[in-house]
Design a protein around this motif. Sequence first.
Motif, short mmCIF file in Angstrom:
data_model
loop_
_atom_site.label_atom_id
_atom_site.label_comp_id
_atom_site.label_asym_id
_atom_site.label_seq_id
_atom_site.Cartn_x
_atom_site.Cartn_y
_atom_site.Cartn_z
N VAL A 31 0.81 -1.22 0.00
CA VAL A 31 0.00 0.00 0.00
C VAL A 31 0.84 1.28 0.00
O VAL A 31 0.53 2.22 -0.74
CB VAL A 31 -1.00 -0.01 1.18
N PRO A 32 1.92 1.37 0.81
CA PRO A 32 2.72 2.61 0.79
C PRO A 32 3.34 2.93 -0.58
O PRO A 32 3.68 4.08 -0.84
CB PRO A 32 3.82 2.34 1.82
N GLN A 33 3.48 1.92 -1.47
CA GLN A 33 4.06 2.17 -2.78
C GLN A 33 3.03 2.54 -3.84
O GLN A 33 3.39 3.01 -4.92
CB GLN A 33 4.83 0.92 -3.25
N LEU A 34 1.75 2.35 -3.53
CA LEU A 34 0.71 2.59 -4.54
C LEU A 34 0.63 4.04 -5.01
O LEU A 34 0.38 4.28 -6.19
CB LEU A 34 -0.64 2.12 -4.01
N ALA A 43 -4.09 9.14 0.77
CA ALA A 43 -5.47 8.95 1.22
C ALA A 43 -6.22 8.02 0.28
O ALA A 43 -6.95 7.12 0.71
CB ALA A 43 -6.17 10.29 1.33
N THR A 44 -6.05 8.23 -1.03
CA THR A 44 -6.72 7.38 -2.01
C THR A 44 -6.18 5.96 -1.95
O THR A 44 -6.94 4.99 -2.07
CB THR A 44 -6.53 7.96 -3.42
N ALA A 45 -4.88 5.81 -1.75
CA ALA A 45 -4.28 4.48 -1.67
C ALA A 45 -4.86 3.68 -0.50
O ALA A 45 -5.03 2.45 -0.59
CB ALA A 45 -2.77 4.59 -1.53
N GLN A 46 -5.18 4.34 0.62
CA GLN A 46 -5.75 3.65 1.77
C GLN A 46 -7.12 3.06 1.45
O GLN A 46 -7.55 2.09 2.09
CB GLN A 46 -5.87 4.60 2.96
N LEU A 47 -7.80 3.61 0.45
CA LEU A 47 -9.11 3.09 0.08
C LEU A 47 -9.02 1.69 -0.53
O LEU A 47 -10.02 0.97 -0.59
CB LEU A 47 -9.80 4.03 -0.90
N ASN A 95 -5.30 1.57 -13.28
CA ASN A 95 -5.27 2.77 -12.46
C ASN A 95 -5.80 2.46 -11.07
O ASN A 95 -6.34 1.39 -10.81
CB ASN A 95 -6.07 3.91 -13.11
N ILE A 96 -5.68 3.44 -10.17
CA ILE A 96 -6.07 3.21 -8.78
C ILE A 96 -7.58 3.06 -8.63
O ILE A 96 -8.06 2.29 -7.77
CB ILE A 96 -5.56 4.38 -7.89
#
Length: 398
Positions: A31-34, A43-47, A95-96
């Motif tokens: 997650v920290p690399q996303l 914030a979006t990566a935490q979703l 994409n995310i």
Amino acid sequence: MTNSRRAITFSLLIICATLSLAGTDLVLPAVPQLPEIFGTDRATAQLVLAAYVGGGGLGLLLYGRLADHFSRKALLFSSLAGFAAASLACAFSPNITALIALRFVQGVASAAAPVFGPGLIRQLFSDKAAVRAIGFLGSVESLVPALAPIFGVLLLLHFGWQSSFELLGVVTMLAAVLILVLGLPREEEPSDTLGSYGQLLTDRVFMRYALSQALTLGGLLTFVFGAPTVIVASMGGSLNDFIIMQVINISGFIIVTNLTARIAERFGAENVILTGTIMAALSALALFAYGLMGGTNTLMLPLLFTPMAIGLGLRGPIGFYRGILASGPNNARGSALIVFFIFMITTLGTVIAAPIIAAGLAALAFVACAIHLLSVALLLLLPAMPEPTRDAAGVPTL
């Protein structure tokens, strides 16, 4: 069913339950690399985490409803196949936004094993053996948050962020094929179900145990989900620091969980539930205070966080059991509702923490702290079950 067939079926249930949990913990180190990979913010990566847990919560209610119309074998196979397909699709997300959407689908598909597992275990074993089997399953599940991130880090370092999704997809597809080939125990005869979800939601005694259980575990998971980002981005640490924290707190959880029945027998179930809940809240307060002080020493995290895991281990088994007792003959829905609350509170906590997680430890701990304090408040405000004395055998009842 022969003993060997029973053992194989039980092993498959363990694999299914483990895969459901690994859908979060195996992916967590990536997650920290996303944000860098997809050009997005933290914030979006935490979703990516919140979508999976939210989908799982919806899946709990969905599969419970579908069980009235379809066989468990068909539902479990289709859920495993869907989980495998979604996992492999995640590895090719362009994409995310697509990744978050696929994670929601993956979460929905992951919920079948928690819904059908306890009933299948009850059919596989005698009452006494089923209790041991469920206890063993719980021990395995408690190890997943400690061990899966370690494998996740190894996969991330050697094969890239997609590898965790690819591994989940391949293993789950194998499990689906085995379920299809070997089958499951014969379906039980349908029986009239007493009560409803609405009845439980208006039962203040049930809600006391259900919500306090969900808030205590949800507060812990909210902190765990945000910890890798805080450790790497705000505290100058590494994923190894997160792994150390997880190994220590899971070890404390397992040790206390195996002792909690004896402790409750001596001090009383309600006292143990309240003590464990307060201990978890005090741990969150300590983390919040350390964050406000500007602390960045990652070695302090296991020291301050482990009491939260110990508090959960102390109150968790008894709190869940009391929630089932409080639901009476409506215990199947009661169990599903408790797990649903856990998923939803974890999702809500993660979503609330996501926009402020860049502020560091204090912000994440503040959210966890609020959740735990609400759990304590519910225990104090809502009515408890009468404390039973002893059962027919003269043994104190938890």
